[in-house]
Design a protein around this motif. Sequence first.
Motif, PDB file in Angstrom:
ATOM      1  N   ILE A  91       7.987   3.461  10.260  1.00 52.66           N
ATOM      2  CA  ILE A  91       6.538   3.445  10.084  1.00 52.66           C
ATOM      3  C   ILE A  91       6.068   4.795   9.561  1.00 52.66           C
ATOM      4  O   ILE A  91       6.557   5.842   9.970  1.00 52.66           O
ATOM      5  CB  ILE A  91       5.833   3.133  11.421  1.00 52.66           C
ATOM      6  N   ARG A  92       5.109   4.752   8.644  1.00 52.36           N
ATOM      7  CA  ARG A  92       4.471   5.982   8.195  1.00 52.36           C
ATOM      8  C   ARG A  92       2.985   5.730   7.997  1.00 52.36           C
ATOM      9  O   ARG A  92       2.537   4.580   7.891  1.00 52.36           O
ATOM     10  CB  ARG A  92       5.101   6.489   6.900  1.00 52.36           C
ATOM     11  N   ALA A  93       2.231   6.818   7.935  1.00 49.99           N
ATOM     12  CA  ALA A  93       0.782   6.692   7.801  1.00 49.99           C
ATOM     13  C   ALA A  93       0.415   6.073   6.461  1.00 49.99           C
ATOM     14  O   ALA A  93       1.101   6.266   5.460  1.00 49.99           O
ATOM     15  CB  ALA A  93       0.132   8.066   7.944  1.00 49.99           C
ATOM     16  N   HIS A  94      -0.677   5.335   6.466  1.00 51.01           N
ATOM     17  CA  HIS A  94      -1.166   4.745   5.211  1.00 51.01           C
ATOM     18  C   HIS A  94      -1.887   5.810   4.394  1.00 51.01           C
ATOM     19  O   HIS A  94      -2.852   6.421   4.854  1.00 51.01           O
ATOM     20  CB  HIS A  94      -2.133   3.600   5.499  1.00 51.01           C
ATOM     21  N   GLU A  95      -1.383   6.059   3.205  1.00 48.40           N
ATOM     22  CA  GLU A  95      -2.056   6.902   2.226  1.00 48.40           C
ATOM     23  C   GLU A  95      -2.467   5.994   1.073  1.00 48.40           C
ATOM     24  O   GLU A  95      -1.645   5.215   0.587  1.00 48.40           O
ATOM     25  CB  GLU A  95      -1.133   8.014   1.722  1.00 48.40           C
ATOM     26  N   PRO A  96      -3.741   6.071   0.633  1.00 45.82           N
ATOM     27  CA  PRO A  96      -4.173   5.181  -0.454  1.00 45.82           C
ATOM     28  C   PRO A  96      -3.220   5.223  -1.638  1.00 45.82           C
ATOM     29  O   PRO A  96      -2.843   6.290  -2.119  1.00 45.82           O
ATOM     30  CB  PRO A  96      -5.561   5.736  -0.823  1.00 45.82           C
ATOM     31  N   LEU A  97      -2.796   4.058  -2.088  1.00 46.24           N
ATOM     32  CA  LEU A  97      -1.871   3.961  -3.217  1.00 46.24           C
ATOM     33  C   LEU A  97      -2.574   4.396  -4.495  1.00 46.24           C
ATOM     34  O   LEU A  97      -3.751   4.093  -4.714  1.00 46.24           O
ATOM     35  CB  LEU A  97      -1.351   2.536  -3.356  1.00 46.24           C
ATOM     36  N   GLU A  98      -1.833   5.082  -5.365  1.00 47.72           N
ATOM     37  CA  GLU A  98      -2.425   5.664  -6.548  1.00 47.72           C
ATOM     38  C   GLU A  98      -2.659   4.623  -7.642  1.00 47.72           C
ATOM     39  O   GLU A  98      -2.073   3.537  -7.637  1.00 47.72           O
ATOM     40  CB  GLU A  98      -1.543   6.793  -7.090  1.00 47.72           C
ATOM     41  N   PHE A  99      -3.496   4.976  -8.596  1.00 46.09           N
ATOM     42  CA  PHE A  99      -3.815   4.142  -9.755  1.00 46.09           C
ATOM     43  C   PHE A  99      -2.547   3.781 -10.519  1.00 46.09           C
ATOM     44  O   PHE A  99      -1.698   4.613 -10.778  1.00 46.09           O
ATOM     45  CB  PHE A  99      -4.781   4.911 -10.659  1.00 46.09           C
ATOM     46  N   LYS A 100      -2.413   2.520 -10.852  1.00 45.62           N
ATOM     47  CA  LYS A 100      -1.287   1.956 -11.599  1.00 45.62           C
ATOM     48  C   LYS A 100       0.010   1.862 -10.772  1.00 45.62           C
ATOM     49  O   LYS A 100       1.072   1.618 -11.336  1.00 45.62           O
ATOM     50  CB  LYS A 100      -1.019   2.725 -12.889  1.00 45.62           C
ATOM     51  N   ARG A 101      -0.071   2.044  -9.476  1.00 47.40           N
ATOM     52  CA  ARG A 101       1.108   1.848  -8.634  1.00 47.40           C
ATOM     53  C   ARG A 101       1.512   0.377  -8.684  1.00 47.40           C
ATOM     54  O   ARG A 101       0.683  -0.525  -8.538  1.00 47.40           O
ATOM     55  CB  ARG A 101       0.804   2.269  -7.188  1.00 47.40           C
ATOM     56  N   ARG A 102       2.795   0.128  -8.867  1.00 47.69           N
ATOM     57  CA  ARG A 102       3.294  -1.236  -8.961  1.00 47.69           C
ATOM     58  C   ARG A 102       3.609  -1.796  -7.573  1.00 47.69           C
ATOM     59  O   ARG A 102       4.377  -1.191  -6.812  1.00 47.69           O
ATOM     60  CB  ARG A 102       4.530  -1.279  -9.850  1.00 47.69           C
ATOM     61  N   VAL A 103       3.027  -2.943  -7.260  1.00 48.76           N
ATOM     62  CA  VAL A 103       3.202  -3.580  -5.955  1.00 48.76           C
ATOM     63  C   VAL A 103       3.352  -5.082  -6.159  1.00 48.76           C
ATOM     64  O   VAL A 103       3.214  -5.596  -7.280  1.00 48.76           O
ATOM     65  CB  VAL A 103       2.002  -3.300  -5.023  1.00 48.76           C
ATOM     66  N   MET A 104       3.601  -5.774  -5.067  1.00 49.31           N
ATOM     67  CA  MET A 104       3.564  -7.233  -5.076  1.00 49.31           C
ATOM     68  C   MET A 104       2.332  -7.678  -4.289  1.00 49.31           C
ATOM     69  O   MET A 104       2.034  -7.134  -3.217  1.00 49.31           O
ATOM     70  CB  MET A 104       4.827  -7.811  -4.447  1.00 49.31           C
TER      71      MET A 104
ATOM     72  N   PRO B 234       4.065  -2.845  -1.020  1.00 47.13           N
ATOM     73  CA  PRO B 234       4.711  -1.785  -1.815  1.00 47.13           C
ATOM     74  C   PRO B 234       6.184  -2.107  -2.035  1.00 47.13           C
ATOM     75  O   PRO B 234       6.872  -2.583  -1.131  1.00 47.13           O
ATOM     76  CB  PRO B 234       4.535  -0.549  -0.931  1.00 47.13           C
ATOM     77  N   ILE B 235       6.657  -1.853  -3.229  1.00 45.20           N
ATOM     78  CA  ILE B 235       8.039  -2.187  -3.591  1.00 45.20           C
ATOM     79  C   ILE B 235       8.963  -1.034  -3.240  1.00 45.20           C
ATOM     80  O   ILE B 235       8.730   0.109  -3.636  1.00 45.20           O
ATOM     81  CB  ILE B 235       8.144  -2.513  -5.089  1.00 45.20           C
ATOM     82  N   VAL B 236      10.024  -1.328  -2.504  1.00 45.98           N
ATOM     83  CA  VAL B 236      11.011  -0.324  -2.114  1.00 45.98           C
ATOM     84  C   VAL B 236      12.210  -0.367  -3.048  1.00 45.98           C
ATOM     85  O   VAL B 236      12.735   0.660  -3.474  1.00 45.98           O
ATOM     86  CB  VAL B 236      11.456  -0.533  -0.652  1.00 45.98           C
ATOM     87  N   ASP B 237      12.667  -1.566  -3.378  1.00 43.74           N
ATOM     88  CA  ASP B 237      13.836  -1.747  -4.234  1.00 43.74           C
ATOM     89  C   ASP B 237      13.429  -2.577  -5.448  1.00 43.74           C
ATOM     90  O   ASP B 237      13.277  -3.791  -5.361  1.00 43.74           O
ATOM     91  CB  ASP B 237      14.955  -2.434  -3.447  1.00 43.74           C
ATOM     92  N   MET B 238      13.241  -1.901  -6.604  1.00 51.59           N
ATOM     93  CA  MET B 238      12.788  -2.574  -7.817  1.00 51.59           C
ATOM     94  C   MET B 238      13.989  -3.132  -8.580  1.00 51.59           C
ATOM     95  O   MET B 238      14.852  -2.383  -9.047  1.00 51.59           O
ATOM     96  CB  MET B 238      12.021  -1.597  -8.697  1.00 51.59           C
TER      97      MET B 238
END
Length: 360
Positions: free
Chosen positions: A149-162, A213-217
Amino acid sequence: LTTPLLVKSHHERTTKAPASLLNKQSMKYMLFNLTVLASFIAVAATKLLGVRKSPLAPECHDTYDNTKQTSIPMQHHQQLRQQLRQQQREIFEIGDMVEVYDRKIHQEYAFFAEVGKINVTHHDGSIKYAIRAGPNRNEVFQDIDSSSIRAHEPLEFKRRVMCDYGQSLGSSSRLIPCTILAYSYNERQSYYVLGMIDGKARHHDLPMSRIRPIVDMSSALEEEFERLSSSDLPRYDDSNHLRLRGVVELYDDNNYYSAAPLIITSYMKDGKMDLHHTFSSTHLPGVDPEDIRPYHVYGDGTDALCKVGELREVTPCTIVSHSMTKTGSVSYQASYLNEGETLEQFLPFTDVKRILKKNN
């Protein structure tokens, strides 16, 4: 002559027996008193610290949950933080939104969850969390190690996620490649995203519980994202300026006449746009296109305002250089004065806005 000796021996035996019995009884009373005293101390300490003991291991665990206790008692904070600092881990409160990556749950993606219960083991300082997650935030996972577990930091612009449009965290049937536009900073705790749905790029406002958030692309997934972003990469316009797609400028007038970057979060049927103001972290609905202009990457030497330091204080700065990311975003190296000393810091474009002219 022998009689007195026999009497003496008998007398010794009869006088020693009561003493031995008395010693045994005294020992019993002493042990009993010590047991009572120990129990009293344990009960007093439990009440004093406000700790609810875990029924599974009452001597070595403390359990905190969102039904009986809203946070870890202050008496334990310093000790726990010191232990976790040595392990380079963080300690979270009940109700915190956190990012979780546990290979037992999913090997390729992380997910966001709410902390619901905390189990502390005293002898080694380990912490296990019970979390609530899933697209509908109705799935509970027990005994998640603090290392996952880690703290939530707002994901940056254009970050690739599902983006998860399904009904279960364990299902991958409705996972769609998306790119992050901006964190909404509202009570919904959501993200503005751009995703390819039915062959068309669509804007959505999704709760954090549906962002992965994608860990293994994988290479196949990489190709999907390339198709999604192919029409949204920075390009040079007719004036030979590098334009950042999906971002516009809006002139504002505070202490400086400046142009703040805004991220397009959706298009309306009447041609207006919903925008996210990066500096004020506010949502601007229905902005007329006539009030904005395209965002061009700042050139070296541009005067600007930057959010710098740990407190992200706004201060005048100068652009030293810029760099483009693979996903189509930009970051700046900026210099600024701090108590007479010139410092430099790398910043995302969302923390920088150029100055057009200073107000008198």
